[in-house]
Design a protein around this motif. Structure first.
Motif, PDB file in Angstrom:
ATOM      1  N   ASN A 183      11.258 -32.222 -26.443  1.00 11.28           N
ATOM      2  CA  ASN A 183      10.477 -33.284 -25.828  1.00 11.28           C
ATOM      3  C   ASN A 183       9.873 -32.761 -24.531  1.00 11.28           C
ATOM      4  OD1 ASN A 183       9.956 -35.713 -24.089  1.00 11.28           O
ATOM      5  ND2 ASN A 183      10.760 -36.795 -25.869  1.00 11.28           N
ATOM      6  N   LEU A 184       8.564 -32.986 -24.324  1.00  8.64           N
ATOM      7  CA  LEU A 184       7.930 -32.493 -23.098  1.00  8.64           C
ATOM      8  C   LEU A 184       8.433 -33.213 -21.859  1.00  8.64           C
ATOM      9  CD1 LEU A 184       6.095 -30.936 -25.030  1.00  8.64           C
ATOM     10  CD2 LEU A 184       4.151 -31.586 -23.621  1.00  8.64           C
ATOM     11  N   GLY A 185       9.082 -34.367 -22.055  1.00 10.52           N
ATOM     12  CA  GLY A 185       9.661 -35.078 -20.924  1.00 10.52           C
ATOM     13  C   GLY A 185       8.626 -35.801 -20.079  1.00 10.52           C
ATOM     14  N   LYS A 186       9.064 -36.186 -18.901  1.00 14.11           N
ATOM     15  CA  LYS A 186       8.183 -36.887 -17.972  1.00 14.11           C
ATOM     16  C   LYS A 186       7.516 -35.899 -17.043  1.00 14.11           C
ATOM     17  CE  LYS A 186      10.297 -41.469 -17.815  1.00 14.11           C
ATOM     18  NZ  LYS A 186      10.748 -42.537 -16.918  1.00 14.11           N
ATOM     19  N   PRO A 187       6.314 -36.186 -16.545  1.00 13.03           N
ATOM     20  CA  PRO A 187       5.506 -37.399 -16.698  1.00 13.03           C
ATOM     21  C   PRO A 187       4.570 -37.375 -17.905  1.00 13.03           C
ATOM     22  CG  PRO A 187       4.440 -35.961 -15.141  1.00 13.03           C
ATOM     23  CD  PRO A 187       5.700 -35.254 -15.582  1.00 13.03           C
ATOM     24  N   TYR A 188       4.713 -36.347 -18.774  1.00 12.99           N
ATOM     25  CA  TYR A 188       3.827 -36.246 -19.936  1.00 12.99           C
ATOM     26  C   TYR A 188       4.053 -37.421 -20.888  1.00 12.99           C
ATOM     27  CZ  TYR A 188       4.118 -31.653 -17.861  1.00 12.99           C
ATOM     28  OH  TYR A 188       4.133 -30.619 -16.957  1.00 12.99           O
ATOM     29  N   ASN A 189       5.305 -37.844 -20.999  1.00 13.47           N
ATOM     30  CA  ASN A 189       5.657 -38.991 -21.827  1.00 13.47           C
ATOM     31  C   ASN A 189       5.958 -40.201 -20.957  1.00 13.47           C
ATOM     32  OD1 ASN A 189       5.471 -37.686 -24.396  1.00 13.47           O
ATOM     33  ND2 ASN A 189       7.354 -36.588 -23.886  1.00 13.47           N
ATOM     34  N   SER A 190       5.626 -41.370 -21.488  1.00 17.92           N
ATOM     35  CA  SER A 190       5.788 -42.619 -20.744  1.00 17.92           C
ATOM     36  C   SER A 190       6.591 -43.610 -21.591  1.00 17.92           C
ATOM     37  CB  SER A 190       4.410 -43.200 -20.410  1.00 17.92           C
ATOM     38  OG  SER A 190       3.744 -43.610 -21.600  1.00 17.92           O
ATOM     39  N   ASP A 191       6.709 -44.839 -21.106  1.00 20.75           N
ATOM     40  CA  ASP A 191       7.420 -45.874 -21.855  1.00 20.75           C
ATOM     41  C   ASP A 191       6.630 -46.324 -23.085  1.00 20.75           C
ATOM     42  OD1 ASP A 191       9.378 -45.776 -19.956  1.00 20.75           O
ATOM     43  OD2 ASP A 191       8.589 -47.464 -18.794  1.00 20.75           O
ATOM     44  N   LEU A 192       5.339 -45.999 -23.151  1.00 16.67           N
ATOM     45  CA  LEU A 192       4.512 -46.421 -24.280  1.00 16.67           C
ATOM     46  C   LEU A 192       4.184 -45.209 -25.157  1.00 16.67           C
ATOM     47  CD1 LEU A 192       2.301 -49.043 -22.430  1.00 16.67           C
ATOM     48  CD2 LEU A 192       4.340 -49.422 -23.834  1.00 16.67           C
ATOM     49  N   ASP A 193       2.991 -45.155 -25.730  1.00 18.80           N
ATOM     50  CA  ASP A 193       2.665 -44.105 -26.694  1.00 18.80           C
ATOM     51  C   ASP A 193       1.878 -42.969 -26.053  1.00 18.80           C
ATOM     52  OD1 ASP A 193       3.887 -45.467 -28.786  1.00 18.80           O
ATOM     53  OD2 ASP A 193       2.065 -46.609 -29.249  1.00 18.80           O
ATOM     54  N   ASP A 194       2.337 -41.752 -26.278  1.00 19.91           N
ATOM     55  CA  ASP A 194       1.662 -40.540 -25.798  1.00 19.91           C
ATOM     56  C   ASP A 194       1.481 -39.628 -27.010  1.00 19.91           C
ATOM     57  OD1 ASP A 194       1.924 -41.041 -22.731  1.00 19.91           O
ATOM     58  OD2 ASP A 194       3.920 -41.382 -23.560  1.00 19.91           O
ATOM     59  N   GLU A 195       0.223 -39.309 -27.308  1.00 18.35           N
ATOM     60  CA  GLU A 195      -0.077 -38.671 -28.586  1.00 18.35           C
ATOM     61  C   GLU A 195      -1.170 -37.609 -28.418  1.00 18.35           C
ATOM     62  OE1 GLU A 195       0.486 -42.984 -30.873  1.00 18.35           O
ATOM     63  OE2 GLU A 195      -1.401 -41.893 -31.031  1.00 18.35           O
ATOM     64  N   TYR A 196      -1.393 -36.891 -29.483  1.00 17.20           N
ATOM     65  CA  TYR A 196      -2.498 -35.939 -29.593  1.00 17.20           C
ATOM     66  C   TYR A 196      -2.509 -34.859 -28.513  1.00 17.20           C
ATOM     67  CZ  TYR A 196      -5.568 -36.374 -33.547  1.00 17.20           C
ATOM     68  OH  TYR A 196      -6.091 -36.269 -34.808  1.00 17.20           O
ATOM     69  N   PRO A 197      -1.422 -34.088 -28.370  1.00 21.43           N
ATOM     70  CA  PRO A 197      -1.443 -32.981 -27.410  1.00 21.43           C
ATOM     71  C   PRO A 197      -2.357 -31.857 -27.881  1.00 21.43           C
ATOM     72  CG  PRO A 197       0.536 -32.896 -28.742  1.00 21.43           C
ATOM     73  CD  PRO A 197      -0.169 -34.164 -29.123  1.00 21.43           C
ATOM     74  N   SER A 198      -3.139 -31.313 -26.984  1.00 24.06           N
ATOM     75  CA  SER A 198      -4.035 -30.198 -27.279  1.00 24.06           C
ATOM     76  C   SER A 198      -4.002 -29.259 -26.082  1.00 24.06           C
ATOM     77  CB  SER A 198      -5.458 -30.708 -27.532  1.00 24.06           C
ATOM     78  OG  SER A 198      -6.328 -29.651 -27.873  1.00 24.06           O
ATOM     79  N   VAL A 199      -3.687 -27.972 -26.316  1.00 21.66           N
ATOM     80  CA  VAL A 199      -3.388 -27.030 -25.238  1.00 21.66           C
ATOM     81  C   VAL A 199      -4.401 -25.887 -25.230  1.00 21.66           C
ATOM     82  CG1 VAL A 199      -1.650 -25.419 -24.332  1.00 21.66           C
ATOM     83  CG2 VAL A 199      -0.926 -27.606 -25.323  1.00 21.66           C
ATOM     84  N   PHE A 253      -4.035 -34.919 -23.652  1.00 25.25           N
ATOM     85  CA  PHE A 253      -3.414 -35.859 -24.584  1.00 25.25           C
ATOM     86  C   PHE A 253      -3.946 -37.256 -24.310  1.00 25.25           C
ATOM     87  CE2 PHE A 253      -0.773 -35.732 -20.824  1.00 25.25           C
ATOM     88  CZ  PHE A 253      -0.330 -37.034 -20.635  1.00 25.25           C
ATOM     89  N   THR A 254      -3.564 -38.197 -25.162  1.00 22.26           N
ATOM     90  CA  THR A 254      -3.992 -39.571 -24.995  1.00 22.26           C
ATOM     91  C   THR A 254      -2.783 -40.468 -24.829  1.00 22.26           C
ATOM     92  OG1 THR A 254      -5.420 -41.288 -25.932  1.00 22.26           O
ATOM     93  CG2 THR A 254      -4.005 -40.107 -27.453  1.00 22.26           C
ATOM     94  N   SER A 255      -2.971 -41.577 -24.089  1.00 18.06           N
ATOM     95  CA  SER A 255      -1.841 -42.465 -23.808  1.00 18.06           C
ATOM     96  C   SER A 255      -2.351 -43.879 -23.555  1.00 18.06           C
ATOM     97  CB  SER A 255      -1.052 -41.962 -22.590  1.00 18.06           C
ATOM     98  OG  SER A 255       0.009 -42.839 -22.273  1.00 18.06           O
ATOM     99  N   ASN A 256      -1.519 -44.842 -23.923  1.00 14.02           N
ATOM    100  CA  ASN A 256      -1.823 -46.237 -23.581  1.00 14.02           C
ATOM    101  C   ASN A 256      -0.883 -46.732 -22.483  1.00 14.02           C
ATOM    102  OD1 ASN A 256       0.548 -46.378 -25.034  1.00 14.02           O
ATOM    103  ND2 ASN A 256      -0.095 -48.060 -26.364  1.00 14.02           N
TER     104      ASN A 256
END
Length: 534
Positions: free
Chosen positions: A270-286, A295-298
Motif C-alpha cells: 500500500n502506498l500509504g498516506k497521503p497518496y491514499n485517503s478515506d475515499l477512493d484513490d485510483e489510476y496511478p501512473s508513474v 492519480f485520481t481521487s474523490n
C-alpha cells in the motif's frame, strides 16, 4: 469494564492505519494542479507518458463530442517537461474519431519505434462503435497528425466489462481489469501476451496472486516492464480504493522472460498516506524516472467529483531500472589493487567477473535497483569478502561507484615493531640517529638510533580492533643527518612490507637504510702569504 462498539471500531481503524506507511508531506509534495486539469466535473483516469510530456485523461466537462455530461478523452501538454515542476496550462479534447457519443476513457499509450503513438482505451459499444454489450477495449494510432479509426481488441473483449488497459512500452503485454468469470473477486487484473507469429493478442490470463476476493482495478505497468501499480479496495487499506505497487518476480529475475506470470508477484504494498485517503484513490501512473505519480481521487478538498493529483513517489514504490555499478577490488587501508573473483547474486540472477591488472583491477556490471544482491568475492591470501548490496538506494542515480575492500587473511601477533638497520655503501653497519614521524592513521613522532625498534602495534592500542587494516594504513617518515653522510629522508607506506608474510606477520619487521657519504666540492683552499711579488 468493557469496550463500546464505537471504541472497538476506532481501535480497529487505528490498528489498520498503523499498518500502512505515512510519507511526510514535505517529502510527498502532493499537488492538486487546479485548472485547467481539474473542473467542477469529474476528471478521471490520468495517464502520463513516461517522459511526463503528455497527460491523457477522461472528463465529462463541457466540450464533449456527445451530449453534455458525456465522458470524453482529453489531453494536456506539460510545457516544463524535463525541467522541473509540471505545468499544464491548456487542455484539449482528443476529438473524433476517438471520442464518441458514448463513454470514452481509461487511456494508455505506447510510443512506437517510428516515433508515433498507439493508444488503448475503453468505451461502450454503440451504433457508432463496434463492440459487445459492456465496456470494451479499443486501439488507435497517431500518425500524420491524426488518430486512426479505433478498432476493437477482439481477442480481449467479452460480454463483461473489459476496461482500464495498460500496454507495456515494448508492446508485448496488455493488462486490463475485468469482471469476467474465472477471476478471484468482483474485478480482477488480467494480462494478455502479444503473439508475434499470429500478430494478435493471446488468450488473456488472470494475473494471479496480485488479485484478491476484493476488486483490483486500474492496472498500470511502468515503463520498466516489471513494476505494476493498481488500485484495490482489499482489506487493510486506508479507505475505499487505495493505490498499491507490486513487481513481477519472473521479469524481476530476468527482464527478457517470455511469461510474466511464471512466478507471480511480490506482495503488493500500500502506498500509504497521503497518496491514499478515506475515499477512493485510483489510476496511478508513474513517470519513467520514477519521480512522480499521477492519480485520481474523490477525496475531500477537490474541485469536482474526481480530481487529478500528482505527488513524489515514496522510496519503496520506485520502479525498477538498470543500475551501472563500477569499482575496483582493493586492499582495505592502503587501497592497493587486488586481483579477485567476484559473484553477485539475487535469487536466480547471477553476475560473475574477475578483476586483473589489464583492466586496472576494475569492474563494471549492470544490476537492477529495488534488489538486495549477495556479494561473494575471493582473492588468495585475503579473507573471503561477503556483503549485501541494497540497490533500492540507487535511485534516481543510475551510475554508482563502489569499491570492494579486502583484508589480509594473516595472523598478527600482539605487538609489531619496525627495526631500523643502517648501512654505508660498503654494507658496514652504522649507528646514526633517526627522526621518525608516523603520519597515519595516528600522528606520532620521536627519535631512535639505528638498530632500535619503533612500536607500530601494541597489545593495548585501540587499533587492536582491526589490526590488519591498521597495519595497511601505516605511513611513516624517516629523517637522518649523520656526520659525514648526506642528509637522508624517506616517506613510505608499510603495506608492501607485509606482502613478504602471507601467513603470519612477525613481531619484528626489519627495514634497511643505506646512507650515502657526504659529497665534497673537490676544491682545495690555499693560504695567502704576505709580501711582495717575486
Amino acid at each position: 469494564m468493557g469496550f463500546s462498539i464505537s471504541a472497538l471500531v476506532a481501535f480497529a481503524t487505528i490498528a489498520v492505519l498503523l499498518m500502512v506507511p505515512v510519507t511526510p508531506p514535505e517529502r510527498a509534495k502532493l499537488v492538486h494542479p487546479g485548472e485547467p486539469l481539474n473542473t467542477p466535473e469529474s476528471d478521471y483516469t490520468p495517464y502520463i507518458t513516461p517522459d511526463e510530456r503528455y497527460l491523457f485523461f477522461q472528463s465529462n466537462r463541457e466540450g464533449a463530442v456527445g451530449e453534455p455530461g458525456d465522458f470524453d478523452l482529453w489531453y494536456s501538454v506539460n510545457s516544463n517537461a524535463g525541467r522541473g515542476e509540471p505545468i499544464f496550462d491548456k487542455v484539449a479534447n482528443v476529438g473524433l474519431p476517438v471520442n464518441s457519443p458514448s463513454l470514452d476513457g481509461h487511456p494508455a499509450l505506447r510510443r512506437l519505434p517510428d516515433g508515433s503513438y498507439e493508444m488503448y482505451f475503453a468505451s461502450f459499444a454503440s451504433e457508432a462503435r463496434t463492440g459487445l454489450g459492456m465496456t470494451n477495449l479499443y486501439r488507435t494510432v497517431w500518425q500524420k497528425g491524426r488518430w486512426s479509426e479505433p478498432l476493437p481488441v477482439v481477442e480481449i473483449n467479452t460480454d463483461f466489462h473489459d476496461r482500464m488497459p495498460s500496454v507495456s512500452q515494448d508492446g508485448r503485454l496488455l493488462f486490463f481489469s475485468s469482471d469476467r468469470p474465472g477471476g478471484r473477486g468482483a474485478d480482477d487484473i488480467w494480462v494478455s501476451v502479444w503473439d508475434e507469429v499470429r500478430q494478435q493478442w493471446g488468450q488473456p490470463q488472470n494475473a494471479g496472486n496480485v488479485n484478491t476476493a476484493a476488486s483490483e482495478i486500474t492496472p498500470t505497468l511502468h515503463s520498466d516492464g516489471i513494476t505494476l501499480y493498481f488500485a484495490s479496495n482489499r482489506k487493510g487499506g486506508v479507505g475505499g480504493f487505495d493505490l498499491y505497487v507490486t513487481r513481477s518476480l519472473a521479469r524481476f529475475d530476468n527482464p527478457n522472460h517470455p511469461d510474466i506470470l511464471a512466478r507471480g508477484w511480490t506482495a503488493p504494498a500500500n502506498l500509504g498516506k497521503p497518496y491514499n485517503s478515506d475515499l477512493d484513490d485510483e489510476y496511478p501512473s508513474v513517470t519513467s524516472n520514477g519521480k512522480r505519480v499521477y492519480f485520481t481521487s474523490n477525496r475531500i478538498g477537490g474541485r469536482g467529483s474526481y480530481d487529478i493529483y500528482h505527488a513524489l513517489l515514496p522510496d519503496f514504490a520506485r520502479p525498477v531500472s538498470p543500475v551501472r555499478l563500477a569499482g575496483k577490488t582493493l586492499l582495505a587501508g592502503s587501497l592497493r589493487p587486488v586481483p579477485a573473483e567476484v559473484v553477485l547474486s539475487a535469487g536466480p540472477v547471477r553476475a560473475a567477473f574477475t578483476t586483473e591488472a589489464k583492466s586496472g583491477y576494475a569492474f563494471s556490471v549492470e544490476l537492477l535497483n529495488q534488489r538486495r544482491y549477495q556479494i561473494s568475492a575471493h582473492a588468495p591470501g585475503y579473507r573471503l569478502l561477503e556483503a549485501e548490496l541494497d540497490t533500492s538506494t540507487f535511485f534516481p542515480d543510475t551510475n554508482q561507484e563502489w569499491n570492494l575492500l579486502f583484508v589480509r587473511d594473516v595472523k598478527i601477533p600482539a605487538s609489531v615493531s619496525l627495526l631500523l638497520r643502517c648501512l654505508d655503501k660498503e654494507q658496514n653497519p652504522l649507528s646514526a640517529e633517526l627522526n621518525y614521524r608516523i603520519m597515519a592513521p595516528q600522528q606520532r613522532s620521536g627519535k631512535v638510533r639505528c638498530g632500535e625498534k619503533i612500536l607500530l602495534l601494541g597489545p593495548t592500542s585501540a587499533s587492536r580492533d582491526n589490526p590488519a587494516v591498521f597495519l595497511e594504513l601505516l605511513q611513516i617518515e624517516l629523517k637522518s643527518n649523520p656526520k659525514g653522510f648526506a642528509p637522508w629522508r624517506e616517506t613510505f607506506a608499510l603495506s608492501p612490507l607485509w606482502d613478504a608474510y602471507p601467513q603470519q606477520i612477525p613481531e619484528v619487521v626489519e627495514k634497511t637504510i643505506v646512507l650515502e657519504p657526504r659529497r665534497t666540492s673537490g676544491k682545495t683552499k690555499t693560504k695567502k702569504t704576505k709580501g711582495k711579488r717575486p
